[in-house]
Design a protein around this motif. Structure first.
Motif, PDB file in Angstrom:
ATOM      1  N   ASP A   1       7.176   0.328   5.324  1.00 54.40           N
ATOM      2  CA  ASP A   1       6.429  -0.796   4.774  1.00 54.40           C
ATOM      3  C   ASP A   1       4.937  -0.533   4.766  1.00 54.40           C
ATOM      4  O   ASP A   1       4.228  -0.940   3.851  1.00 54.40           O
ATOM      5  CB  ASP A   1       6.732  -2.054   5.594  1.00 54.40           C
ATOM      6  CG  ASP A   1       6.179  -3.312   4.953  1.00 54.40           C
ATOM      7  OD1 ASP A   1       5.621  -4.140   5.679  1.00 54.40           O
ATOM      8  OD2 ASP A   1       6.305  -3.457   3.724  1.00 54.40           O
ATOM      9  N   GLU A   2       4.423   0.163   5.789  1.00 54.15           N
ATOM     10  CA  GLU A   2       2.984   0.283   5.950  1.00 54.15           C
ATOM     11  C   GLU A   2       2.337   1.298   5.022  1.00 54.15           C
ATOM     12  O   GLU A   2       1.185   1.153   4.618  1.00 54.15           O
ATOM     13  CB  GLU A   2       2.628   0.619   7.401  1.00 54.15           C
ATOM     14  CG  GLU A   2       3.232   1.911   7.913  1.00 54.15           C
ATOM     15  CD  GLU A   2       4.572   1.700   8.583  1.00 54.15           C
ATOM     16  OE1 GLU A   2       4.936   2.521   9.432  1.00 54.15           O
ATOM     17  OE2 GLU A   2       5.245   0.704   8.247  1.00 54.15           O
ATOM     18  N   ASP A   3       3.064   2.380   4.646  1.00 52.33           N
ATOM     19  CA  ASP A   3       2.435   3.411   3.823  1.00 52.33           C
ATOM     20  C   ASP A   3       3.332   3.956   2.716  1.00 52.33           C
ATOM     21  O   ASP A   3       2.918   4.835   1.967  1.00 52.33           O
ATOM     22  CB  ASP A   3       1.956   4.583   4.697  1.00 52.33           C
ATOM     23  CG  ASP A   3       3.060   5.165   5.562  1.00 52.33           C
ATOM     24  OD1 ASP A   3       4.239   4.845   5.314  1.00 52.33           O
ATOM     25  OD2 ASP A   3       2.748   5.938   6.492  1.00 52.33           O
TER      26      ASP A   3
ATOM     27  N   GLY B   1      14.840   0.475  10.805  1.00 47.81           N
ATOM     28  CA  GLY B   1      14.609   0.397   9.374  1.00 47.81           C
ATOM     29  C   GLY B   1      13.170   0.495   8.988  1.00 47.81           C
ATOM     30  O   GLY B   1      12.869   0.874   7.873  1.00 47.81           O
ATOM     31  N   GLY B   2      12.255   0.134   9.874  1.00 49.00           N
ATOM     32  CA  GLY B   2      10.847   0.227   9.539  1.00 49.00           C
ATOM     33  C   GLY B   2      10.347  -1.019   8.848  1.00 49.00           C
ATOM     34  O   GLY B   2       9.232  -1.435   9.052  1.00 49.00           O
ATOM     35  N   PHE B   3      11.162  -1.656   7.992  1.00 45.19           N
ATOM     36  CA  PHE B   3      10.799  -2.935   7.405  1.00 45.19           C
ATOM     37  C   PHE B   3      12.078  -3.636   6.983  1.00 45.19           C
ATOM     38  O   PHE B   3      13.089  -3.017   6.709  1.00 45.19           O
ATOM     39  CB  PHE B   3       9.815  -2.775   6.238  1.00 45.19           C
ATOM     40  CG  PHE B   3      10.384  -2.117   5.011  1.00 45.19           C
ATOM     41  CD1 PHE B   3      10.629  -0.758   5.005  1.00 45.19           C
ATOM     42  CD2 PHE B   3      10.652  -2.846   3.864  1.00 45.19           C
ATOM     43  CE1 PHE B   3      11.133  -0.150   3.871  1.00 45.19           C
ATOM     44  CE2 PHE B   3      11.154  -2.235   2.741  1.00 45.19           C
ATOM     45  CZ  PHE B   3      11.397  -0.883   2.741  1.00 45.19           C
ATOM     46  N   SER B   4      12.017  -4.956   6.932  1.00 44.95           N
ATOM     47  CA  SER B   4      13.244  -5.725   6.760  1.00 44.95           C
ATOM     48  C   SER B   4      13.481  -6.163   5.327  1.00 44.95           C
ATOM     49  O   SER B   4      14.495  -6.767   5.043  1.00 44.95           O
ATOM     50  CB  SER B   4      13.199  -6.972   7.652  1.00 44.95           C
ATOM     51  OG  SER B   4      12.114  -7.793   7.282  1.00 44.95           O
ATOM     52  N   ASP B   5      12.564  -5.870   4.430  1.00 43.86           N
ATOM     53  CA  ASP B   5      12.712  -6.352   3.059  1.00 43.86           C
ATOM     54  C   ASP B   5      13.290  -5.277   2.168  1.00 43.86           C
ATOM     55  O   ASP B   5      12.883  -4.133   2.215  1.00 43.86           O
ATOM     56  CB  ASP B   5      11.353  -6.777   2.487  1.00 43.86           C
ATOM     57  CG  ASP B   5      10.778  -7.946   3.246  1.00 43.86           C
ATOM     58  OD1 ASP B   5      11.584  -8.725   3.770  1.00 43.86           O
ATOM     59  OD2 ASP B   5       9.545  -8.056   3.323  1.00 43.86           O
ATOM     60  N   CYS B   6      14.240  -5.655   1.345  1.00 44.52           N
ATOM     61  CA  CYS B   6      14.687  -4.770   0.271  1.00 44.52           C
ATOM     62  C   CYS B   6      13.511  -4.552  -0.674  1.00 44.52           C
ATOM     63  O   CYS B   6      12.631  -5.396  -0.792  1.00 44.52           O
ATOM     64  CB  CYS B   6      15.853  -5.413  -0.476  1.00 44.52           C
ATOM     65  SG  CYS B   6      16.255  -4.634  -2.036  1.00 44.52           S
TER      66      CYS B   6
ATOM     67  N   GLY C   1      16.659  -0.117   3.160  1.00 42.62           N
ATOM     68  CA  GLY C   1      15.562  -0.135   2.220  1.00 42.62           C
ATOM     69  C   GLY C   1      16.046  -0.006   0.794  1.00 42.62           C
ATOM     70  O   GLY C   1      15.512   0.727   0.005  1.00 42.62           O
ATOM     71  N   CYS C   2      17.121  -0.717   0.450  1.00 41.86           N
ATOM     72  CA  CYS C   2      17.775  -0.557  -0.845  1.00 41.86           C
ATOM     73  C   CYS C   2      16.792  -0.788  -1.979  1.00 41.86           C
ATOM     74  O   CYS C   2      15.916  -1.628  -1.898  1.00 41.86           O
ATOM     75  CB  CYS C   2      18.920  -1.547  -0.944  1.00 41.86           C
ATOM     76  SG  CYS C   2      19.456  -1.873  -2.606  1.00 41.86           S
ATOM     77  N   SER C   3      16.922   0.007  -3.033  1.00 44.11           N
ATOM     78  CA  SER C   3      16.060  -0.139  -4.191  1.00 44.11           C
ATOM     79  C   SER C   3      16.883  -0.582  -5.390  1.00 44.11           C
ATOM     80  O   SER C   3      17.118   0.180  -6.321  1.00 44.11           O
ATOM     81  CB  SER C   3      15.331   1.172  -4.494  1.00 44.11           C
ATOM     82  OG  SER C   3      14.432   1.473  -3.473  1.00 44.11           O
TER      83      SER C   3
ATOM     84  N   ALA D   1       0.849  -1.193   0.000  1.00 45.19           N
ATOM     85  CA  ALA D   1       0.000   0.000   0.000  1.00 45.19           C
ATOM     86  C   ALA D   1       0.882   1.240   0.000  1.00 45.19           C
ATOM     87  O   ALA D   1       1.943   1.264   0.626  1.00 45.19           O
ATOM     88  CB  ALA D   1      -0.912   0.008   1.234  1.00 45.19           C
ATOM     89  N   GLN D   2       0.467   2.249  -0.730  1.00 44.79           N
ATOM     90  CA  GLN D   2       1.231   3.483  -0.862  1.00 44.79           C
ATOM     91  C   GLN D   2       0.309   4.688  -0.712  1.00 44.79           C
ATOM     92  O   GLN D   2      -0.708   4.783  -1.403  1.00 44.79           O
ATOM     93  CB  GLN D   2       1.916   3.535  -2.235  1.00 44.79           C
ATOM     94  CG  GLN D   2       2.564   4.858  -2.587  1.00 44.79           C
ATOM     95  CD  GLN D   2       3.875   5.082  -1.864  1.00 44.79           C
ATOM     96  OE1 GLN D   2       4.688   4.166  -1.752  1.00 44.79           O
ATOM     97  NE2 GLN D   2       4.098   6.287  -1.384  1.00 44.79           N
TER      98      GLN D   2
END
Length: 490
Positions: free
Chosen positions: A201-203, A464-469, A482-484, A5-6
């Motif tokens: 991650d949440e928003d 980090g807020g979330f653990s997934d790249c 939060g690498c992209s 979700a964004q």
């Protein structure tokens, strides 16, 4: 399919009156302190113009965003090795003069001046050096084309490759409010050597951890929109936080809430995270916009909703996504466009192109001219909002013209069958309601808070807020970065 979700924003440029209320409220809320005097998380530019900071759109100079190299996505600032060599000196780093030197006025002279033959004057004094200075540039120096010849230096005019008349009779202008785009593929996240920048991650809000930031400033040139700033007092990087404390309480950003023109819309988008890398790596930059539409998912699709529930999207977020005004403007009606999609950051702040008066060469009896007859050239709008694809701009402008024709016939009591057949029953009227007379609750559909499982997960994972790249390939401390696609730190 990995559904996220964004929180996204759409701005209707046709309703922006250039009052700068959004800039002032944002400034007073977030950057009214020492070290942040020159920062404007939100600013309103007059286009054509070189903008703030100067020539921010000239990526040949600043090397911002992403580029395709041998079919692979890479930061325009260079490979990891090249960026490592620039760790202590970055030649593409903007200087204070590219923004403006903040100043105040010597009001003490007015208060304590002794009796004189001449009226005392409060002269400008630098907020940085505290010395007297001459004002040569400011954050809205070009307001209403007051910059004069700087309008001709607009990189978008130079990229058009044709002669755009800027004579008195044909001069054109538009307002362009700008803030951080909270991109799906943020270059700032990948460029940060410390891993201090992350995407929630949440928003989807992109934030900078002030505890982790070491002031390397690689994020500043990496952002093609130049919406990350360096605080010279704290030696930390700062940026627009999308007013996330307000979002968590179901309130819109302060710039959107105080907008006089009511031209901002905020809502939730659902998107497929697995497709983001492919979108950013689209070979033809003019195709990026179309691919961005494909990544946005239909919140009314039962299969999408079921999958989103299974992946932890809360019910109130799914409800907000179904009622989202930005989804209608971006995906359903396709009249909102991303700013400079060719930077390949996949921005999540979108714009409805402005209508404009007809040229003086056209007959005055023409009430609904074609897009080519409007004062703002289609080619110029295409450079800003569709990576140079003029077909997209003409389609959007034609839709907005059809909306005006539809409302004219409806007001007169005439038949609107042709428009109903083309766009669907009541589609144009719904568009008119949202763009023209929408109330507060219709412009902002923001779910309040997170569910317990999300909050627990976020606290467990730390800063980090979330653990997934963003593309699922990070490990170790990469979660905080939060690498992209290229910014992992193992």
């Amino acid at each position: 399919m990995k559904i996220k979700a964004q929180i996204s924003m759409v701005m209707n440029l046709d309703k922006c009156i250039g009052c700068h209320t959004c800039s002032i409220t944002c400034k007073n809320t977030w950057t009214n302190r020492e070290g942040a005097e020159y920062m404007y998380f939100n600013n309103v530019e007059t286009k054509p113009g070189i903008g703030y900071p100067k020539h921010w759109e000239d990526q040949n100079r600043w090397k911002g965003g992403w580029v395709l190299k041998n079919g692979k996505l890479e930061l325009a600032t260079g490979s990891k090795g090249n960026r490592l060599m620039k760790l202590f000196f970055h030649p593409e780093q903007p200087e204070l003069k590219d923004y403006f030197e903040p100043w105040t006025y010597d009001y003490e002279t007015l208060i304590h001046s002794k009796r004189k033959n001449n009226q005392p004057v409060a002269r400008p004094r630098s907020l940085i050096t505290k010395e007297k200075m001459e004002i040569e540039w400011g954050p809205n120096w070009e307001d209403d084309l007051a910059g004069g010849s700087t309008a001709r230096a607009d990189v978008n005019l130079q990229n058009i490759g044709q002669n755009i008349a800027l004579d008195f009779h044909d001069i054109f202008m538009k307002y362009l409010p700008r803030l951080c785009n909270h991109c799906l593929n943020p270059a700032c996240v990948a460029a940060c050597p410390s891993g201090a920048i992350y995407k929630r991650d949440e928003d989807g809000v992109v934030l900078i951890s002030q505890d982790v930031c070491r002031g390397w400033r690689h994020c500043v040139p990496a952002c093609p929109y130049k919406k990350i700033y360096y605080n010279w007092q704290t030696n930390k990087a700062e940026k627009c936080v999308f007013c996330y404390p307000r979002l968590e309480n179901g309130l819109p950003q302060i710039c959107a809430d105080t907008c006089v023109g009511r031209m901002r819309y905020v809502g939730v988008l659902l998107y497929d995270l697995d497709k983001v890398a492919d979108i950013a790596a689209t070979e033809n930059s003019q195709d990026i916009y179309g691919n961005m539409l494909d990544v946005i998912l239909d919140p009314h699709d039962p299969d999408i909703v079921k999958m989103a529930r299974e992946q932890g999207i809360p019910e109130n977020w799914l409800k907000a996504a179904k009622e989202s005004p930005v989804y209608r403007l971006i995906k359903e009606w396709q009249i909102a466009l991303p700013l400079h999609a060719e930077y390949r950051t996949v921005p999540m702040v979108w714009y409805v192109p402005p209508m404009s008066p007809i040229l003086h060469k056209q007959a005055s009896s023409v009430h609904f001219p074609e897009a080519e007859a409007m004062r703002i050239p289609v080619a110029y709008l295409a450079q800003l909002l569709s990576a140079g694809n003029e077909v997209v701009i003409r389609r959007v402008l034609d839709t907005l013209l059809d909306l005006r024709r539809y409302m004219q016939q409806r007001t007169r009591g005439e038949a609107t069958t042709e428009f109903d057949e083309k766009y669907g029953p009541h589609a144009l009227y719904d568009m008119y309601r949202l763009l023209g007379v929408a109330k507060y609750k219709d412009r902002f559909r923001i779910p309040a808070g997170m569910n317990a499982s999300q909050e627990e997960k976020r606290l467990h994972q730390g800063v980090g807020g979330f653990s997934d790249c963003a593309f699922g390939g990070c490990s170790g401390s990469a979660g905080a970065s939060g690498c992209s696609g290229g910014g992992c730190h193992e």
